[in-house]
Design an enzyme around this catalytic site. Structure first.
Site, short mmCIF file in Angstrom:
data_model
loop_
_atom_site.label_atom_id
_atom_site.label_comp_id
_atom_site.label_asym_id
_atom_site.label_seq_id
_atom_site.Cartn_x
_atom_site.Cartn_y
_atom_site.Cartn_z
N ASP A 183 0.85 -1.20 0.00
CA ASP A 183 0.00 0.00 0.00
C ASP A 183 0.88 1.25 0.00
OD1 ASP A 183 -1.97 1.86 0.27
OD2 ASP A 183 -2.95 0.92 2.00
N GLU A 209 -1.17 -0.56 -4.10
CA GLU A 209 -2.43 0.15 -3.82
C GLU A 209 -2.21 1.66 -3.66
OE1 GLU A 209 -4.56 -1.86 -0.74
OE2 GLU A 209 -5.10 -0.01 0.29
N ASP A 257 -14.99 0.33 -0.66
CA ASP A 257 -15.20 -0.04 0.73
C ASP A 257 -16.70 -0.17 0.94
OD1 ASP A 257 -15.73 0.29 3.58
OD2 ASP A 257 -13.61 0.84 3.79
N HIS A 284 -11.85 -2.84 0.24
CA HIS A 284 -11.15 -2.27 1.39
C HIS A 284 -11.96 -2.57 2.65
CE1 HIS A 284 -10.33 1.57 3.84
NE2 HIS A 284 -9.10 1.15 3.60
#
Ligand SMILES: [Mg+2]
Length: 381
Positions: A183, A209, A257, A284
């Protein structure tokens, strides 16, 4: 059936839950939260609840339209997250009313178990080998780590070497048959990301990410063409319209998400949109049990699903963890790095209401840190 009451609960470590009650005794749970702005989402829920009280909870799509568009102004993290939590709760009610898990209502399961990954290393990644070894011994086949803590926007040679060294250590500990995802957290500029991506390529990350912050999505197409590493983004995008340009740019992995991007209804649609671009879904979810349960229901019904984030033991979870507010840990009992598919109705979990009500009396005031560069200027966290 009619919605009679909507309550919210601010619970540690940094979550917000909502409970939607009906006149027939069916109750649904959702997790409407923006990390660090939970109280603001709570206020948004109170406003949206004015419309929902008295409505039939089973008209999920119609409510989604009214809640997202009926106030004229639309979108953004606060409103989209409030709608997301309410949408999860309505799907939970629908599943309980029809006696079916949500994934059955979405068209039925397309897989028997869902691959999940574990976080290692925290905000300032360190002691990776020990943590990765522990996760491998626990059965996980994939981990995710931050590339760096506070860093120069275009990393120095030493900073770049440190990132590559950490990912190399992870690869060494994982071997060739397991995966590491990295990430960037939008901490680099596009130029910095381009430089680091090239050096990470030989270490074969599953994906990188947020190579840049979401407002620089227009730079993603260039990064995609420059990088052999698959690129992922989406935790700070809030609906189909915002995923369209990044999918067009060629990202490999879409990361909506379930608690930010309009809930089960919208993430299911984002998954279909991603499928038309050959992109995979990796929602996410560094959040609580309701958000994860909603994520898993979508994963069971999504053909182009890749892997699921989950927060058990994540560095944010002080004072409470993934299992603190559920009666039965079984849906989150990961075997060989996979979550099992259950057939319990709705979201498939039983929320420990007493624990939630008690935790809400303590509440929380979680905020993310504010980082500064060495010269005192603001740094992306
Ligand atoms: Mg991230």
């Amino acid at each position: 059936m009619k919605i009679t009451r909507i309550e919210t609960f601010l619970v540690p470590p940094r979550w917000l839950f909502c409970r939607v009650e009906t006149d027939e005794g069916v109750v649904g749970w959702g997790e409407p939260v923006v990390e660090g702005r939970a109280e603001v989402v709570r206020a948004a829920i109170d406003v949206l609840a004015e419309y929902l009280i008295g409505q039939d909870p089973l008209r999920i799509q119609d409510h989604w339209q009214v809640l997202t568009k009926g106030g004229f102004y639309r979108g953004g993290p606060v409103l989209s997250s409030a709608v997301a939590g309410l949408d999860q709760a309505l799907w939970d009610i629908a599943g309980k009313a029809y006696g079916a898990p949500v994934h059955a209502l979405l068209g039925g399961p397309v897989r028997d178990r869902v691959r999940v990954y574990a976080w290692v290393g925290g905000d300032e990644p360190a002691e990776l080998t020990e943590q990765i070894t522990a996760q491998v011994e626990a059965g996980f086949t994939a981990v995710k780590m931050n590339a760096a803590g506070a860093t120069s926007p275009v990393p120095t040679a030493a900073e770049t070497a440190a990132v590559v060294g950490r990912v190399a250590a992870a690869r060494e500990a994982l071997g060739p048959d397991r995966d590491v995802a990295v990430d960037f957290h939008g901490r680099f500029t596009a130029a910095g990301a381009r430089r680091v991506l090239a050096e990470l390529a030989p270490l074969h990350p599953l994906f990188v990410e947020e190579p840049v912050v979401p407002e620089q999505g227009h730079l993603l197409a260039g990064l995609v063409s420059a990088s052999p590493v698959p690129l992922a983004t989406g935790e700070r995008l809030y609906g189909r319209a915002e995923f369209l340009p990044v999918l067009t740019a060629g990202i490999a992995v879409a990361q909506p998400d379930l608690s930010h991007a309009g809930g089960i209804s919208e993430v299911h649609r984002i998954a279909s949109l991603a499928e038309t671009y050959g992109a995979q879904l990796a929602p996410h979810c560094p959040l609580g049990p309701i958000a994860l349960a909603a994520s898993l229901q979508v994963a069971f019904a999504t053909p182009n699903f890749l892997i699921q984030e989950q927060s058990r033991g994540i560095h944010y979870n002080k004072d409470a963890d993934l299992l603190s507010y559920v009666v039965d840990p079984e849906p989150f009992r990961f075997v060989d790095g996979h979550a099992p598919r259950g057939d319990a109705p709705g979201l498939g979990i039983t929320v420990d209401e007493d624990a939630v009500r008690a935790a809400d009396r303590t509440g929380h005031a979680w905020r993310n840190p504010v980082w500064r560069h060495a010269d005192g200027s603001f740094a992306e966290w």
